[in-house]
Design a protein around this motif. Sequence first.
Motif, PDB file in Angstrom:
ATOM      1  N   MET A 147       0.848  -1.200   0.000  1.00 45.94           N
ATOM      2  CA  MET A 147       0.000   0.000   0.000  1.00 45.94           C
ATOM      3  C   MET A 147       0.885   1.252   0.000  1.00 45.94           C
ATOM      4  O   MET A 147       1.809   1.373   0.801  1.00 45.94           O
ATOM      5  N   VAL A 148       0.616   2.179  -0.899  1.00 47.59           N
ATOM      6  CA  VAL A 148       1.401   3.401  -1.016  1.00 47.59           C
ATOM      7  C   VAL A 148       0.919   4.420   0.016  1.00 47.59           C
ATOM      8  O   VAL A 148      -0.278   4.601   0.212  1.00 47.59           O
ATOM      9  N   THR A 149       1.868   5.056   0.689  1.00 49.28           N
ATOM     10  CA  THR A 149       1.510   6.051   1.697  1.00 49.28           C
ATOM     11  C   THR A 149       0.767   7.230   1.087  1.00 49.28           C
ATOM     12  O   THR A 149       0.993   7.592  -0.073  1.00 49.28           O
ATOM     13  N   LYS A 150      -0.137   7.799   1.835  1.00 48.45           N
ATOM     14  CA  LYS A 150      -0.870   8.992   1.396  1.00 48.45           C
ATOM     15  C   LYS A 150      -0.083  10.272   1.706  1.00 48.45           C
ATOM     16  O   LYS A 150      -0.469  11.359   1.272  1.00 48.45           O
ATOM     17  N   HIS A 151       0.979  10.119   2.490  1.00 42.10           N
ATOM     18  CA  HIS A 151       1.775  11.288   2.845  1.00 42.10           C
ATOM     19  C   HIS A 151       2.632  11.731   1.662  1.00 42.10           C
ATOM     20  O   HIS A 151       2.969  10.931   0.781  1.00 42.10           O
ATOM     21  N   LYS A 152       2.949  12.995   1.633  1.00 40.44           N
ATOM     22  CA  LYS A 152       3.805  13.543   0.577  1.00 40.44           C
ATOM     23  C   LYS A 152       5.139  12.815   0.556  1.00 40.44           C
ATOM     24  O   LYS A 152       5.771  12.624   1.585  1.00 40.44           O
ATOM     25  N   VAL A 153       5.586  12.405  -0.614  1.00 36.85           N
ATOM     26  CA  VAL A 153       6.851  11.698  -0.801  1.00 36.85           C
ATOM     27  C   VAL A 153       7.746  12.542  -1.712  1.00 36.85           C
ATOM     28  O   VAL A 153       7.265  13.171  -2.664  1.00 36.85           O
ATOM     29  N   GLY A 154       9.037  12.591  -1.385  1.00 34.80           N
ATOM     30  CA  GLY A 154       9.957  13.380  -2.204  1.00 34.80           C
ATOM     31  C   GLY A 154      11.319  12.736  -2.277  1.00 34.80           C
ATOM     32  O   GLY A 154      11.565  11.662  -1.716  1.00 34.80           O
ATOM     33  N   THR A 155      12.237  13.410  -2.934  1.00 35.33           N
ATOM     34  CA  THR A 155      13.613  12.939  -3.043  1.00 35.33           C
ATOM     35  C   THR A 155      14.389  13.400  -1.814  1.00 35.33           C
ATOM     36  O   THR A 155      13.935  14.248  -1.041  1.00 35.33           O
ATOM     37  N   ARG A 156      15.586  12.839  -1.637  1.00 34.77           N
ATOM     38  CA  ARG A 156      16.444  13.257  -0.528  1.00 34.77           C
ATOM     39  C   ARG A 156      16.765  14.742  -0.630  1.00 34.77           C
ATOM     40  O   ARG A 156      16.793  15.452   0.384  1.00 34.77           O
ATOM     41  N   GLU A 157      16.965  15.230  -1.860  1.00 34.89           N
ATOM     42  CA  GLU A 157      17.277  16.651  -2.048  1.00 34.89           C
ATOM     43  C   GLU A 157      16.095  17.531  -1.628  1.00 34.89           C
ATOM     44  O   GLU A 157      16.270  18.589  -1.003  1.00 34.89           O
ATOM     45  N   GLU A 158      14.887  17.104  -1.983  1.00 38.06           N
ATOM     46  CA  GLU A 158      13.693  17.861  -1.595  1.00 38.06           C
ATOM     47  C   GLU A 158      13.512  17.854  -0.075  1.00 38.06           C
ATOM     48  O   GLU A 158      13.159  18.870   0.525  1.00 38.06           O
ATOM     49  N   TRP A 159      13.775  16.687   0.528  1.00 37.59           N
ATOM     50  CA  TRP A 159      13.678  16.603   1.995  1.00 37.59           C
ATOM     51  C   TRP A 159      14.675  17.545   2.655  1.00 37.59           C
ATOM     52  O   TRP A 159      14.337  18.269   3.608  1.00 37.59           O
ATOM     53  N   LEU A 160      15.910  17.541   2.159  1.00 39.11           N
ATOM     54  CA  LEU A 160      16.963  18.361   2.760  1.00 39.11           C
ATOM     55  C   LEU A 160      16.622  19.846   2.662  1.00 39.11           C
ATOM     56  O   LEU A 160      16.793  20.602   3.628  1.00 39.11           O
ATOM     57  N   ALA A 161      16.113  20.270   1.523  1.00 36.40           N
ATOM     58  CA  ALA A 161      15.752  21.679   1.358  1.00 36.40           C
ATOM     59  C   ALA A 161      14.633  22.062   2.315  1.00 36.40           C
ATOM     60  O   ALA A 161      14.673  23.130   2.955  1.00 36.40           O
TER      61      ALA A 161
END
Length: 232
Positions: A1-15
């Motif tokens: 099951m895919v999470t409903k929470h926003k998912v991003g790349t490591r770069e997006e998370w770091l920013a």
Amino acid sequence: MVTKHKVGTREEWLAARVELLEGEKELTRRSDELARERQELPWVPVEEPYSFQTGDGPKTLAELFGGRSQLLVFHLMYGPDDEAACPGCSFMADHVDGAVSHLNNRDVTFVAASRAPLEKLDAYKRRMGWSLPWVSSHGTDFNLDFSLFTEEQRRTGMGYNFGSPRRAELNLKEEELHGLSAFALEDGVVYHTYSCYDRGTDVLHGTWQLLDRAPKGRGTVFENWPLRHDEY
């Protein structure tokens, strides 16, 4: 099951994390400023000596300092007719129990105070496995006086937390309200220096702070209210 929470790349998370860090730093700086402002509040002489029942016999408010110059009193909700202490107050006591020796080392005495008789407090303390000092204010107005009620506010329930209307919404018993009060002792005179109530005590609960950093947070507090630690 895919999470409903926003998912991003490591770069997006770091920013996003770096941006959040700036807000966290600002909160820390503001917290330091508020700590200094608390210390600048005027001190109010306490004229009533009060009398507390302790394991070492009756003591006045001044004697609760135990040779130190600062005193923190946790108003722990446990009334004379209650079968047990408030679960939320017990939750807080779990957190501060281990801090007492560290406070003592900084010239601060910490005690909990409740209106229930001393024998009830001692029995509950054994049940919880606490070592913190806990005194009975049974027969005095200490807990009411330092909830900062006027007689009218006691009757209407609108005096808690400096007149916050949330007091009425919570429908708490007027005789039993939680909070933390600070006192200073200089030249034999006791001064009331600070009190906080309701969410003002939030930072004293390490569990809430940890949950705030967990992926799903603390949730709605009153829907996830803690139990006594021997009831899970």
